[in-house]
Scaffold this active site. Structure first.
Site, PDB file in Angstrom:
ATOM      1  N   VAL A 191       0.838  -1.210   0.000  1.00  0.00           N
ATOM      2  CA  VAL A 191       0.000   0.000   0.000  1.00  0.00           C
ATOM      3  C   VAL A 191       0.868   1.254   0.000  1.00  0.00           C
ATOM      4  O   VAL A 191       0.524   2.261  -0.636  1.00  0.00           O
ATOM      5  CB  VAL A 191      -0.987  -0.015   1.193  1.00  0.00           C
ATOM      6  CG1 VAL A 191      -1.873   1.218   1.171  1.00  0.00           C
ATOM      7  CG2 VAL A 191      -1.846  -1.276   1.156  1.00  0.00           C
ATOM      8  N   ILE A 237     -12.956   1.255  -2.204  1.00  0.00           N
ATOM      9  CA  ILE A 237     -14.357   1.724  -2.199  1.00  0.00           C
ATOM     10  C   ILE A 237     -14.511   2.817  -1.133  1.00  0.00           C
ATOM     11  O   ILE A 237     -14.223   2.573   0.031  1.00  0.00           O
ATOM     12  CB  ILE A 237     -15.333   0.566  -1.875  1.00  0.00           C
ATOM     13  CG1 ILE A 237     -15.178  -0.580  -2.872  1.00  0.00           C
ATOM     14  CG2 ILE A 237     -16.763   1.066  -1.811  1.00  0.00           C
ATOM     15  CD1 ILE A 237     -16.021  -1.814  -2.532  1.00  0.00           C
ATOM     16  N   ASP A 281     -10.419 -10.955   9.369  1.00  0.00           N
ATOM     17  CA  ASP A 281     -10.209  -9.690   8.667  1.00  0.00           C
ATOM     18  C   ASP A 281     -11.565  -8.993   8.450  1.00  0.00           C
ATOM     19  O   ASP A 281     -11.708  -7.792   8.700  1.00  0.00           O
ATOM     20  CB  ASP A 281      -9.515  -9.985   7.332  1.00  0.00           C
ATOM     21  CG  ASP A 281      -9.404  -8.766   6.453  1.00  0.00           C
ATOM     22  OD1 ASP A 281      -8.564  -7.910   6.752  1.00  0.00           O
ATOM     23  OD2 ASP A 281     -10.164  -8.665   5.471  1.00  0.00           O
ATOM     24  N   LYS A 310     -13.231  -5.275   9.964  1.00  0.00           N
ATOM     25  CA  LYS A 310     -13.871  -4.234   9.153  1.00  0.00           C
ATOM     26  C   LYS A 310     -15.320  -4.012   9.608  1.00  0.00           C
ATOM     27  O   LYS A 310     -15.798  -2.878   9.656  1.00  0.00           O
ATOM     28  CB  LYS A 310     -13.823  -4.627   7.678  1.00  0.00           C
ATOM     29  CG  LYS A 310     -12.400  -4.667   7.137  1.00  0.00           C
ATOM     30  CD  LYS A 310     -12.311  -5.380   5.809  1.00  0.00           C
ATOM     31  CE  LYS A 310     -10.892  -5.457   5.296  1.00  0.00           C
ATOM     32  NZ  LYS A 310     -10.741  -6.349   4.146  1.00  0.00           N
TER      33      LYS A 310
HETATM   34  N1  LIG Z   1      -2.594  -4.932   0.725  1.00  0.00           N
HETATM   35  C1  LIG Z   1      -3.786  -4.389   0.509  1.00  0.00           C
HETATM   36  O1  LIG Z   1      -4.329  -4.474  -0.582  1.00  0.00           O
HETATM   37  C2  LIG Z   1      -4.480  -3.656   1.625  1.00  0.00           C
HETATM   38  C3  LIG Z   1      -5.791  -3.177   1.426  1.00  0.00           C
HETATM   39  C4  LIG Z   1      -6.400  -2.430   2.432  1.00  0.00           C
HETATM   40  C5  LIG Z   1      -5.721  -2.182   3.617  1.00  0.00           C
HETATM   41  N2  LIG Z   1      -4.461  -2.694   3.787  1.00  0.00           N
HETATM   42  C6  LIG Z   1      -3.763  -2.384   5.040  1.00  0.00           C
HETATM   43  O2  LIG Z   1      -2.643  -1.584   4.728  1.00  0.00           O
HETATM   44  C7  LIG Z   1      -1.594  -1.830   5.652  1.00  0.00           C
HETATM   45  C8  LIG Z   1      -0.322  -2.208   4.907  1.00  0.00           C
HETATM   46  O3  LIG Z   1      -0.564  -3.387   4.153  1.00  0.00           O
HETATM   47  P1  LIG Z   1       0.459  -3.875   3.041  1.00  0.00           P
HETATM   48  O4  LIG Z   1      -0.267  -4.893   2.229  1.00  0.00           O
HETATM   49  O5  LIG Z   1       1.069  -2.715   2.368  1.00  0.00           O
HETATM   50  O6  LIG Z   1       1.548  -4.608   3.944  1.00  0.00           O
HETATM   51  P2  LIG Z   1       3.036  -4.990   3.525  1.00  0.00           P
HETATM   52  O7  LIG Z   1       3.153  -5.137   2.052  1.00  0.00           O
HETATM   53  O8  LIG Z   1       3.432  -6.105   4.425  1.00  0.00           O
HETATM   54  O9  LIG Z   1       3.861  -3.678   3.944  1.00  0.00           O
HETATM   55  C9  LIG Z   1       4.120  -3.308   5.255  1.00  0.00           C
HETATM   56  C10 LIG Z   1       5.310  -2.367   5.277  1.00  0.00           C
HETATM   57  O10 LIG Z   1       5.526  -1.923   6.611  1.00  0.00           O
HETATM   58  C11 LIG Z   1       6.858  -2.222   6.997  1.00  0.00           C
HETATM   59  N3  LIG Z   1       6.837  -2.526   8.423  1.00  0.00           N
HETATM   60  C12 LIG Z   1       6.114  -3.463   9.060  1.00  0.00           C
HETATM   61  N4  LIG Z   1       6.321  -3.406  10.380  1.00  0.00           N
HETATM   62  C13 LIG Z   1       7.204  -2.407  10.573  1.00  0.00           C
HETATM   63  C14 LIG Z   1       7.823  -1.860  11.722  1.00  0.00           C
HETATM   64  N5  LIG Z   1       7.586  -2.331  12.936  1.00  0.00           N
HETATM   65  N6  LIG Z   1       8.680  -0.823  11.556  1.00  0.00           N
HETATM   66  C15 LIG Z   1       8.946  -0.338  10.333  1.00  0.00           C
HETATM   67  N7  LIG Z   1       8.385  -0.812   9.202  1.00  0.00           N
HETATM   68  C16 LIG Z   1       7.535  -1.843   9.330  1.00  0.00           C
HETATM   69  C17 LIG Z   1       7.315  -3.366   6.133  1.00  0.00           C
HETATM   70  O11 LIG Z   1       8.702  -3.365   6.056  1.00  0.00           O
HETATM   71  P3  LIG Z   1       9.592  -4.496   5.320  1.00  0.00           P
HETATM   72  O12 LIG Z   1       9.112  -4.548   3.898  1.00  0.00           O
HETATM   73  O13 LIG Z   1      10.965  -3.968   5.442  1.00  0.00           O
HETATM   74  O14 LIG Z   1       9.348  -5.754   6.069  1.00  0.00           O
HETATM   75  C18 LIG Z   1       6.621  -2.994   4.824  1.00  0.00           C
HETATM   76  O15 LIG Z   1       7.366  -2.024   4.155  1.00  0.00           O
HETATM   77  C19 LIG Z   1      -2.106  -2.928   6.584  1.00  0.00           C
HETATM   78  O16 LIG Z   1      -2.672  -2.331   7.722  1.00  0.00           O
HETATM   79  C20 LIG Z   1      -3.201  -3.589   5.763  1.00  0.00           C
HETATM   80  O17 LIG Z   1      -4.190  -4.197   6.554  1.00  0.00           O
HETATM   81  C21 LIG Z   1      -3.826  -3.426   2.831  1.00  0.00           C
END
Ligand SMILES: NC(=O)c1ccc[n+]([C@@H]2O[C@H](COP(=O)([O-])OP(=O)(O)OC[C@H]3O[C@@H](n4cnc5c(N)ncnc54)[C@H](OP(=O)(O)O)[C@@H]3O)[C@@H](O)[C@H]2O)c1
Length: 432
Positions: free
Chosen positions: A15, A137, A202, A206
């Site tokens: 994201v 959405i 999940d 929501k």
């Molecule tokens: N993916 C989707 O389509 C989607 C949709 C709606 C909402 N969300 C929400 O958006 C958020 C992010 O999701 P995502 O899919 O982008 O997750 P992701 O791909 O796992 O990305 C998380 C990022 O945060 C970093 N991170 C995690 N813990 C950390 C910490 N303690 N200190 C510093 N950096 C940290 C990770 O670092 P590293 O890469 O270095 O490990 C990575 O860069 C979540 O809350 C998720 O529920 C996601």
């Protein structure tokens, strides 16, 4: 002259990348229509050596969250690291340093929305989380702006793309649950550990946010009765197809008789209902308001760019409020009243699939015990018997008229006690 809004972003995963990319793609358009030049000036990146697949100037990266949380130049902190902690602590600290916060984190908002909303109010800053429910959405913004004049009686959401993809593949191509899950994993629609999605957790996060926003009631994810899709089998899919239903994992809540009910579970939805046609990884939210009537939102509930679009919508919304100096919500978006109390799941029609020994009298015992528990039968379907472990068995499917789930489970325990059931293989709500 465009006003420069400086944002700091925590996390550069899916994201984070999508948000950065969407801003780069549409920077000109955003500036033209809002008058703001939004700049993501610092990004928390704990592994700066990792190739993130996106062109971001290295000097924007910092491994230290305080470089962002306490930087007096930063107006808005965008939290995209996910998980409850340290995300909650970082959001709290940012707000205590006078920054508004935008997040996509449903887990943190569902667990700590009350605390975070209070901190936002105390510090006269804004907390926005559109992307936390149904990704791209704009459901939360719509409910809190264009639809604010309504009182809502019910909401039903397909809020998890992974489970909707699996159920669609099972229904359309006759895949088993396991086949559909590994297909979803191969296509990037399911995580390596799919538990939070397939067990409905999940969606419960929501729904907890939606209940707080729509009904103003405190329903923690743990208090929401939740059943995932792991028990849905091909026999259920065949029944659904033959009987005019689609099986969907619905996160539903409704207000009736002064109480708010809600749960997450696989539901038999009539094919005539608009939610039945929401396929694959798509999400939808169906609400009924007392002025607007039925309304359905449909779109991508996940993915870097769709989610980034929702995150940026919040950033622009916050920037607009900062500009007008109306920088805090008089009324918080989330409300956590205990009156009326959250009442869990209410009454519903239910589908029950069980396996019984193929011998005379079994059906009579089952219907009698259901009757003793005040449960009446709408339909009974016995499928062809077959041999299993040296015994003849037959699958039976019941649809029972409206009853409470607790009463239904009690009746099924009593039937098991009569020794006439080999297994209860699935129970699903039937949407009328
Ligand atoms: N993916 C989707 O389509 C989607 C949709 C709606 C909402 N969300 C929400 O958006 C958020 C992010 O999701 P995502 O899919 O982008 O997750 P992701 O791909 O796992 O990305 C998380 C990022 O945060 C970093 N991170 C995690 N813990 C950390 C910490 N303690 N200190 C510093 N950096 C940290 C990770 O670092 P590293 O890469 O270095 O490990 C990575 O860069 C979540 O809350 C998720 O529920 C996601």
């Amino acid at each position: 002259m465009k006003k420069i809004i400086k944002a700091g972003m925590l996390g550069i995963g899916n994201v984070g990348r999508g948000t950065y990319q969407a801003l780069e793609m549409n920077r000109h358009k955003i500036a033209e229509s809002t008058g703001f030049d939004i700049e993501i000036v610092k990004i928390l990146n704990r592994h700066p050596e990792k190739n993130r697949g996106i062109d971001i100037p290295k000097e924007k990266y910092t491994p230290d969250p305080d470089d962002i949380l306490t930087d007096p130049e930063i107006d808005i902190v965008i939290e995209l690291i996910g998980g409850i902690e340290p995300a909650t602590e970082y959001m709290a600290r940012a707000m205590q340093h006078g920054k508004s916060v935008v997040t996509a984190n449903k887990a943190a908002i569902a667990a700590n929305g009350k605390k975070l909303s209070r901190i936002a109010q105390e510090n006269h800053v804004l907390l926005r989380f559109e992307a936390a429910v149904a990704g791209g959405i704009p459901i939360l913004t719509s409910l809190t702006t264009a639809l604010l004049s309504n009182r809502f009686s019910e909401v039903h959401g397909i809020l998890n793309g992974t489970t909707n993809y699996i159920l669609t593949q099972m229904a359309q191509y006759g895949k088993s649950y396991e086949e559909a899950l590994s297909d979803a994993q191969a296509k990037g629609f399911a995580e390596a550990d799919p538990t939070a999605d397939v067990e409905g957790l999940d969606a419960a996060n929501k729904l907890s946010i939606l209940i707080s926003l729509i009904f103003g009631v405190d329903a923690s994810p743990e208090a929401i009765p939740t059943q995932g899709i792991t028990k849905v089998g091909s026999a259920d899919m065949v029944f659904a197809k033959e009987s005019g239903y689609a099986i969907k994992l619905l996160a539903s809540a409704r207000e009736s008789d002064g109480k708010v009910y809600g749960n997450v579970e696989p539901v038999l939805v009539p094919v005539s209902h608009p939610l039945a046609s929401v396929g694959n990884e798509y999400n939808a939210v169906f609400v009924t308001g007392n002025a607007v009537d039925d309304l359905m939102f449909y779109g991508r509930g996940a993915g870097p760019l769709p989610t980034g679009s929702a995150v940026l919508g919040d950033v622009i919304g916050v920037a607009r409020k900062l500009e007008k100096d109306s920088a805090y919500d008089i009324v918080p978006q989330l409300r956590y009243d205990s009156d009326p109390p959250f009442a869990g799941e209410g009454e519903s029609k239910y589908y029950i699939r069980m396996m019984v020994p193929d011998r005379p009298g079994v059906l009579g015992v089952i219907t009698t015990v259901f009757g003793q528990h005040g449960i009446s039968m709408e339909t009974i379907q016995q499928k062809a018997p077959y041999e299993e472990d040296g015994e003849r068995v037959a699958p039976i499917i019941f649809i029972v008229f409206k009853t409470g789930k607790a009463r239904l489970l009690e009746a099924l325990e009593a039937i098991k006690g009569e020794g006439v059931i080999k297994s209860v293989d699935n129970i699903m709500r039937v949407e009328e």
